[in-house]
Design an enzyme around this catalytic site. Structure first.
Site, short mmCIF file in Angstrom:
data_model
loop_
_atom_site.label_atom_id
_atom_site.label_comp_id
_atom_site.label_asym_id
_atom_site.label_seq_id
_atom_site.Cartn_x
_atom_site.Cartn_y
_atom_site.Cartn_z
N GLN A 1 89.36 48.40 86.64
CA GLN A 1 88.42 49.39 86.38
C GLN A 1 88.07 49.84 85.03
O GLN A 1 88.82 49.30 84.03
CB GLN A 1 88.94 50.56 87.24
CG GLN A 1 89.88 51.30 86.92
CD GLN A 1 90.83 52.02 87.83
OE1 GLN A 1 90.20 52.34 88.76
NE2 GLN A 1 92.10 52.28 87.68
N TYR B 1 94.36 70.69 91.31
CA TYR B 1 94.29 69.55 92.10
C TYR B 1 95.86 69.33 92.26
O TYR B 1 96.22 68.95 93.32
CB TYR B 1 93.36 68.47 91.67
CG TYR B 1 93.67 67.27 92.31
CD1 TYR B 1 93.01 67.04 93.38
CD2 TYR B 1 94.32 66.21 91.85
CE1 TYR B 1 92.82 65.77 94.15
CE2 TYR B 1 94.33 64.82 92.27
CZ TYR B 1 93.57 64.84 93.60
OH TYR B 1 93.79 63.53 94.24
N ASP C 1 99.97 47.41 94.31
CA ASP C 1 99.08 47.98 95.16
C ASP C 1 99.67 48.75 96.26
O ASP C 1 100.68 48.41 96.97
CB ASP C 1 98.29 46.91 95.95
CG ASP C 1 97.27 47.13 96.99
OD1 ASP C 1 97.21 48.76 97.19
OD2 ASP C 1 96.35 46.51 97.11
N ASP D 1 97.47 60.00 95.86
CA ASP D 1 96.43 60.78 94.93
C ASP D 1 95.49 59.85 94.55
O ASP D 1 95.75 59.04 93.35
CB ASP D 1 97.39 61.08 93.65
CG ASP D 1 96.29 61.85 92.72
OD1 ASP D 1 95.16 62.05 92.99
OD2 ASP D 1 96.89 62.01 91.61
N SER E 1 91.86 57.65 94.08
CA SER E 1 90.36 57.88 93.67
C SER E 1 89.34 57.66 94.83
O SER E 1 89.99 57.97 95.86
CB SER E 1 90.03 56.62 92.59
OG SER E 1 90.21 55.40 92.91
N1 SPM Z 1 95.86 63.27 89.40
C1 SPM Z 1 94.41 63.25 89.55
C2 SPM Z 1 93.79 61.82 90.06
C3 SPM Z 1 92.63 62.24 90.59
N2 SPM Z 1 92.25 61.70 91.97
C4 SPM Z 1 91.23 62.13 92.75
C5 SPM Z 1 89.90 62.09 91.99
C6 SPM Z 1 88.67 62.12 92.97
C7 SPM Z 1 87.59 62.15 92.13
N3 SPM Z 1 86.42 62.43 92.93
C8 SPM Z 1 86.11 63.44 93.57
C9 SPM Z 1 85.26 63.32 94.68
C10 SPM Z 1 85.35 64.64 95.42
N4 SPM Z 1 84.64 64.47 96.76
#
Ligand code: SPM
Length: 288
Positions: free
Chosen positions: A40, A70, A146, A164, A166
């Site tokens: 990426q 978060y 993975d 955690d 993406s």
């Molecule tokens: N440790 C932080 C890593 C972040 N992981 C989650 C990222 C999500 C990003 N997009 C958010 C969209 C929310 N609807």
């Protein structure tokens, strides 16, 4: 400032087909890092008002100004829902923030950590030391692989698994699909708990409904928690949780004064409150 094709008049705007017609923009002071890894595009920006910002494939992963909300919620809600989490698995989150939070629990003995993109770890160690300090914990065993394949090889091994991820576009896609959740369930011990990045019930109804459906079908106890993160779209994000035993909506262990004072967002009251849904979301989840 170095030229960057995503910065226009000094502003970075997060534009994504997953949340059409809405975009968050941050004013950028400097491009600290910008390179494509094997998986990426990785960007690290110094923003004007929100500290450093990690962006993967043009999507904001965190800013230093609000990352604590978060990381604390995704780590402490499942860990406090479990009576005695000793062996845990963290999938994704190459910045190290979830490891930092999980490591605050003295009862945790081992933390297996699985990240597909080693470059995210390297960049975070260079630019985000307050998160990457999570990697200094001697209980952490790093697996560069993975997560969806790794979990399928684990049986009856973990008390808590935290994902955690993406968003379900790019390398994180498989982490939103049923076979992965089946793998998570098999990897849990009796009384195990999972918690996965659960997106937004305002912005991604289909995705959230699908996650809730999968976890409801697979786990005897299921719940959805949400909380505030100003630099995610809509200013909030959710966690999808499943449990083989423990109730999820209340912490089942007390928090020591020393741990509470290290945190900025999580409290036992916030734990419970994060499961109280707006009426439309409650109806949406009850209908599944
Ligand atoms: N440790 C932080 C890593 C972040 N992981 C989650 C990222 C999500 C990003 N997009 C958010 C969209 C929310 N609807």
């Amino acid at each position: 400032m170095k030229n960057h094709n995503k910065i226009i008049n000094g502003w970075f705007s997060e534009i994504c087909p997953m949340w059409p017609g809405i975009s968050l923009s941050l004013e950028i002071k400097e491009v600290l890092y910008s390179k494509k890894s094997k998986f990426q595009q990785i960007d690290m920006f110094q923003t004007k008002n929100h500290g450093k910002m990690l962006v993967l494939d043009e999507i904001i992963q965190l800013t230093e100004s609000d990352e604590f909300a978060y990381q604390e919620m995704l780590a402490h809600v499942p860990l406090f829902a479990h009576p005695n989490p000793e062996d845990i698995l963290v999938i994704g989150g190459g910045d190290g923030g979830i490891l930092r939070e999980a490591g605050r629990h003295d009862c945790v003995k081992t933390i297996d950590f699985c990240e597909i993109d080693e470059d995210v770890i390297k960049v975070s160690k260079e630019f985000l030391p307050d998160l990457a300090c999570g990697f200094d914990d001697p209980r952490v065993n790093i697996h560069i692989t993975d997560g969806s394949a790794f979990v399928l090889k684990q049986k009856n091994k973990y008390d808590v698994i935290i994902v955690d991820s993406s968003d379900p576009i790019g390398p994180g896609e498989a982490l939103f699909e049923r076979p992965f959740y089946e793998g998570l369930k098999k990897a849990l011990r009796k009384n195990g708990v999972i918690a996965t990045q659960g997106e937004s019930f305002f912005l991604h109804k289909e995705c959230v409904t699908n996650l809730v459906k999968i976890t409801k079908e697979l786990f005897p106890v299921q719940a959805y928690s949400y909380f505030l993160v100003p630099t995610y779209p809509g200013g909030h994000i959710g966690i999808c949780l499943g449990s083989l035993g423990p109730e999820l909506k209340k912490p089942c262990r007390g928090i020591s004064h020393s741990l509470q004072t290290q945190l900025k967002y999580y409290t036992p009251e916030i734990h419970e409150a994060s499961f109280v849904m707006p009426y439309f979301a409650r109806k949406m989840f009850e209908a599944i």
